[in-house]
Every structure is written in structure tokens, then in C-alpha cells.
Scaffold this motif. Structure first.
Motif, PDB file in Angstrom:
ATOM      1  N   VAL A  17      54.503  53.431   4.065  1.00 23.71           N
ATOM      2  CA  VAL A  17      54.660  53.975   2.719  1.00 23.71           C
ATOM      3  C   VAL A  17      53.599  55.038   2.501  1.00 23.71           C
ATOM      4  O   VAL A  17      52.419  54.817   2.780  1.00 23.71           O
ATOM      5  CB  VAL A  17      54.519  52.881   1.632  1.00 23.71           C
ATOM      6  N   VAL A  18      54.022  56.205   2.012  1.00 22.00           N
ATOM      7  CA  VAL A  18      53.112  57.294   1.680  1.00 22.00           C
ATOM      8  C   VAL A  18      53.176  57.521   0.180  1.00 22.00           C
ATOM      9  O   VAL A  18      54.271  57.613  -0.391  1.00 22.00           O
ATOM     10  CB  VAL A  18      53.488  58.592   2.427  1.00 22.00           C
ATOM     11  N   SER A  19      52.009  57.607  -0.467  1.00 20.86           N
ATOM     12  CA  SER A  19      51.950  57.822  -1.906  1.00 20.86           C
ATOM     13  C   SER A  19      51.090  59.035  -2.203  1.00 20.86           C
ATOM     14  O   SER A  19      50.033  59.229  -1.586  1.00 20.86           O
ATOM     15  CB  SER A  19      51.381  56.601  -2.635  1.00 20.86           C
ATOM     16  N   MET A  33      56.949  57.276  -1.023  1.00 19.39           N
ATOM     17  CA  MET A  33      58.049  57.423  -0.077  1.00 19.39           C
ATOM     18  C   MET A  33      57.845  56.458   1.080  1.00 19.39           C
ATOM     19  O   MET A  33      56.723  56.302   1.563  1.00 19.39           O
ATOM     20  CB  MET A  33      58.104  58.864   0.452  1.00 19.39           C
ATOM     21  N   THR A  34      58.918  55.833   1.528  1.00 19.91           N
ATOM     22  CA  THR A  34      58.850  54.951   2.684  1.00 19.91           C
ATOM     23  C   THR A  34      59.355  55.691   3.909  1.00 19.91           C
ATOM     24  O   THR A  34      59.810  56.844   3.825  1.00 19.91           O
ATOM     25  CB  THR A  34      59.690  53.683   2.465  1.00 19.91           C
ATOM     26  N   ASP A  35      59.279  55.015   5.071  1.00 15.12           N
ATOM     27  CA  ASP A  35      59.778  55.644   6.288  1.00 15.12           C
ATOM     28  C   ASP A  35      61.274  55.900   6.217  1.00 15.12           C
ATOM     29  O   ASP A  35      61.802  56.772   6.915  1.00 15.12           O
ATOM     30  CB  ASP A  35      59.444  54.792   7.509  1.00 15.12           C
ATOM     31  N   ALA A  36      61.994  55.162   5.343  1.00 13.98           N
ATOM     32  CA  ALA A  36      63.436  55.391   5.188  1.00 13.98           C
ATOM     33  C   ALA A  36      63.734  56.761   4.600  1.00 13.98           C
ATOM     34  O   ALA A  36      64.839  57.281   4.748  1.00 13.98           O
ATOM     35  CB  ALA A  36      64.042  54.306   4.299  1.00 13.98           C
ATOM     36  N   THR A  37      62.742  57.380   3.949  1.00 11.74           N
ATOM     37  CA  THR A  37      62.939  58.704   3.370  1.00 11.74           C
ATOM     38  C   THR A  37      63.073  59.768   4.454  1.00 11.74           C
ATOM     39  O   THR A  37      63.740  60.784   4.266  1.00 11.74           O
ATOM     40  CB  THR A  37      61.758  59.058   2.450  1.00 11.74           C
ATOM     41  N   SER A 205      47.603  47.890   6.971  1.00 17.45           N
ATOM     42  CA  SER A 205      46.455  48.767   6.903  1.00 17.45           C
ATOM     43  C   SER A 205      46.762  49.920   5.967  1.00 17.45           C
ATOM     44  O   SER A 205      47.927  50.322   5.811  1.00 17.45           O
ATOM     45  CB  SER A 205      46.093  49.306   8.302  1.00 17.45           C
ATOM     46  N   SER A 206      45.735  50.448   5.313  1.00 19.68           N
ATOM     47  CA  SER A 206      45.953  51.551   4.386  1.00 19.68           C
ATOM     48  C   SER A 206      44.737  52.472   4.402  1.00 19.68           C
ATOM     49  O   SER A 206      43.599  52.024   4.646  1.00 19.68           O
ATOM     50  CB  SER A 206      46.209  51.031   2.955  1.00 19.68           C
TER      51      SER A 206
END
Length: 211
Positions: A17-19, A33-37, A205-206
Motif C-alpha cells: 500500500v502506498v499513501s 493505492m494498493t498493488d491492485a492499482t 513493514s512500513s
């Protein structure tokens, strides 16, 4: 602007997930956005937009599902003790949840979580011993069962064990929060009622980046 990346890895799959967030006065704007995007080319899958005023409200909009989620926060005092209330409503599933935490003192807290229209109500008591060890028994009225958790802070690491009596799930967790190396959490859970007792492993992890 601030960017964050979160990865989650389990026995059978991994997700990311990218924010991106930016402040507009007292309001924070965020897009997740998730990797599905991106996995099959740019799309709206996994895209969520949010408007937040920290400590007051959060409004999330799930773009592909066209679904809103409202969250409102408030604080009041009960017998001179601070009570934090959170009201959450999801329009799509028509689910409303009320969450409250009453701080008795620096070591003792009582919290409750209730889903309207159901018997799903949990009451949890939290006791912190010496600021390093925390005991958290929790009673689930919907399942008529207890959950137990104990955590121990050792410098920057936190070790936690939880046990759910109704499902007989036992979980062990290790987490670390670092300003320079990001945060991570590794957990392993096993169902003691199953004969095989194959553990389920999860690693998260983040990282945060100021832009």
C-alpha cells in the motif's frame, strides 16, 4: 507532503500500500493505492481518498466501490477522567460502530467497542505495570468468551502474546518502531484446536518519507 509505503507478507501472498498525504491548513488530504492499482496497468482498483481533521473526523471514499466511511472523534470528561469516543459508520455495509476509551490513570484504562444492531460488544481492561509490561483481558459478549493479551517493551522493541479462548488461536508478535529504519512487525499464529497446527506467518513493514 508525506509519502508512506507499507508491505505485508503472509504464507501465501504479499500486498503493498502506498499513501500520499498533504496538509491544507487544519485539513489533511490523503490518497492510498494498493498493488491492485498497478498490477494490471493503472486502474481505480484499491484507490481510496480521504479527508481528515486530526482529532475530529476522517472521511474515506473507496473509489472503485463508490463507498463512503465516516469517522468522528470527540473527548469528554467523566468524573474528571478523559473519555475518548469514536463513531464509525460505513455506508456500503450500513454498519455503525461506537468505540470508547476511559483513562482512569496513567496505568489503567477501560475501553469498549459496540456494533449497533448486533450483540457484538467487547469490553477491555488495560493495565500497564511500570510502563513496560501491559496486561489486557477482554470479554466478547457476542461470543461469550475471553481474550487475553500481554505485551512487554524492551527498549525500542515490543513483544506481545495473545490468546482467543473461543477459537483457541495463539499468536506471538514482535514489533519495532524506528525513526530512521521505519517500522516492522513479525507475527506467528497457530490454532491449537487443529491437529496439524501449521503456524500462519505475517511480516509487515512500513517507511515514511517527507517530500
Amino acid at each position: 507532503m508525506k509519502a508512506s509505503l507499507k508491505g505485508r507478507y503472509t504464507n501465501d501472498k504479499s500486498t503493498a500500500v502506498v499513501s500520499l498525504s498533504a496538509n491544507a491548513g487544519d485539513i489533511k488530504l490523503r490518497a492510498s493505492m494498493t498493488d491492485a492499482t498497478f498490477i494490471k496497468g493503472p486502474s481505480l482498483n484499491g484507490l481510496t481518498l480521504a479527508v481528515e481533521k486530526p482529532g475530529f473526523f476522517i472521511i474515506d471514499y473507496d473509489v472503485p466501490k463508490k463507498d463512503f466511511r465516516f469517522q468522528f472523534m470527540n473527548s469528554v470528561r467523566v468524573a474528571e477522567k478523559p473519555l475518548k469516543l469514536t463513531y464509525i459508520h460505513g455506508r456500503g455495509d450500513n454498519r455503525t460502530v461506537l468505540d470508547g476509551t476511559l483513562t482512569l490513570d496513567s496505568a489503567n484504562k477501560v475501553s469498549a467497542n459496540y456494533m449497533f444492531g448486533t450483540r457484538n460488544c467487547k469490553v477491555k481492561y488495560s493495565y500497564s505495570h511500570g510502563g513496560a509490561t501491559t496486561f489486557e483481558p477482554c470479554y466478547d459478549f457476542g461470543k461469550n468468551a475471553w481474550d487475553f493479551a500481554i505485551s512487554r517493551r524492551v527498549y525500542g522493541d515490543v513483544f506481545k502474546a495473545t490468546y482467543q479462548t473461543w477459537s483457541r488461536d495463539l499468536a506471538l508478535e514482535w514489533s519495532r518502531n524506528s525513526k530512521f529504519n521505519g517500522t516492522f512487525k513479525i507475527s506467528a499464529s497457530v490454532n491449537l484446536a487443529e491437529e496439524t497446527k501449521i503456524p500462519k506467518l505475517i511480516a509487515e513493514s512500513s517507511w515514511d518519507l517527507e517530500m
